[in-house]
Write a protein that holds these residues in place. Structure first.
Motif, short mmCIF file in Angstrom:
data_model
loop_
_atom_site.label_atom_id
_atom_site.label_comp_id
_atom_site.label_asym_id
_atom_site.label_seq_id
_atom_site.Cartn_x
_atom_site.Cartn_y
_atom_site.Cartn_z
N GLY A 38 -22.56 9.94 -36.26
CA GLY A 38 -22.95 8.54 -36.23
C GLY A 38 -23.91 8.16 -35.14
O GLY A 38 -24.36 7.01 -35.08
N SER A 42 -26.41 -2.11 -33.19
CA SER A 42 -25.05 -1.57 -33.32
C SER A 42 -25.09 -0.16 -33.87
O SER A 42 -26.02 0.22 -34.60
CB SER A 42 -24.21 -2.45 -34.27
OG SER A 42 -24.08 -3.76 -33.78
N ARG A 101 -22.01 2.93 -35.21
CA ARG A 101 -20.60 3.23 -35.49
C ARG A 101 -20.42 4.74 -35.38
O ARG A 101 -20.94 5.50 -36.21
CB ARG A 101 -20.23 2.73 -36.88
CG ARG A 101 -18.79 2.94 -37.30
CD ARG A 101 -18.62 2.40 -38.72
NE ARG A 101 -17.31 2.65 -39.29
CZ ARG A 101 -16.29 1.82 -39.19
NH1 ARG A 101 -16.43 0.68 -38.53
NH2 ARG A 101 -15.14 2.10 -39.76
N SER A 142 -18.08 8.09 -35.43
CA SER A 142 -16.85 8.59 -36.03
C SER A 142 -16.44 9.90 -35.39
O SER A 142 -17.30 10.70 -35.01
CB SER A 142 -17.03 8.80 -37.54
OG SER A 142 -17.27 7.58 -38.19
N VAL A 184 -12.72 5.82 -34.85
CA VAL A 184 -14.04 5.18 -34.92
C VAL A 184 -14.29 4.39 -33.65
O VAL A 184 -13.38 3.73 -33.12
CB VAL A 184 -14.12 4.25 -36.15
CG1 VAL A 184 -15.37 3.40 -36.09
CG2 VAL A 184 -14.09 5.07 -37.43
N GLN A 198 -16.80 1.49 -32.73
CA GLN A 198 -17.81 0.52 -33.15
C GLN A 198 -18.49 -0.03 -31.90
O GLN A 198 -17.82 -0.60 -31.02
CB GLN A 198 -17.16 -0.63 -33.94
CG GLN A 198 -18.14 -1.70 -34.36
CD GLN A 198 -19.15 -1.21 -35.38
OE1 GLN A 198 -18.81 -0.48 -36.31
NE2 GLN A 198 -20.41 -1.59 -35.19
N ASN A 204 -21.35 -2.52 -30.43
CA ASN A 204 -22.22 -3.67 -30.69
C ASN A 204 -22.95 -4.07 -29.41
O ASN A 204 -22.57 -3.68 -28.31
CB ASN A 204 -21.38 -4.84 -31.20
CG ASN A 204 -20.68 -4.54 -32.51
OD1 ASN A 204 -21.18 -3.80 -33.36
ND2 ASN A 204 -19.51 -5.13 -32.70
#
Length: 132
Positions: free
Chosen positions: A8, A17, A19, A21, A80, A82, A84
């Motif tokens: 990712g 952003s 993400r 994994s 995960v 995430q 941002n």
């Protein structure tokens, strides 16, 4: 034993952003504490975020708090991250790592840790580059 593979990463503009994994294989993944670390160019590896076996307890470095979210799906053996509102200073190789559970009083439990040396298994890393 647990094997970890990150994916990712990539190049993104500031404010964007990504993400990440972390796919796991092996036995008893659902008992491990999972951490995300990063290593900026020329710097030491640093803790980013961690999550306990159930996903009920999370921990974040101050530099990423509010901007990053860690989660896990034990059925899919996946964690995960995430990310941002990315900043150029987030540029680094990102690693996921697994800390084996401890046994006490007949029960397995996680001991959340921010120290890389406490982790037993590591992925190969994925590059994240944030341009200004």
């Amino acid at each position: 034993q647990v094997q970890l593979v990150e994916s990712g990463g990539g190049l993104v503009q500031a404010g964007g952003s990504l993400r990440l994994s972390c796919a796991a294989s092996g036995r008893n993944f659902n008992t491990y504490y999972i951490g995300w670390f990063r290593q900026p160019p020329g710097k030491e590896r640093e803790f980013v975020a961690g999550i306990n076996w159930s996903g009920g307890t999370t921990d974040y470095a101050n530099s990423v708090k509010v901007r990053f979210t860690i989660s896990r799906d034990n059925a899919k053996k996946m964690v995960v991250l995430q990310m941002n509102s990315l900043r150029p200073e987030d540029t680094a190789v990102y690693y996921c790592a697994a800390e084996a559970p401890y046994l006490g009083g007949g029960y397995l439990y996680n001991e959340p840790s921010r120290g890389p040396s406490n982790y037993d298994y590591w992925g190969q890393g994925t590059q994240v580059t944030v341009s200004s």
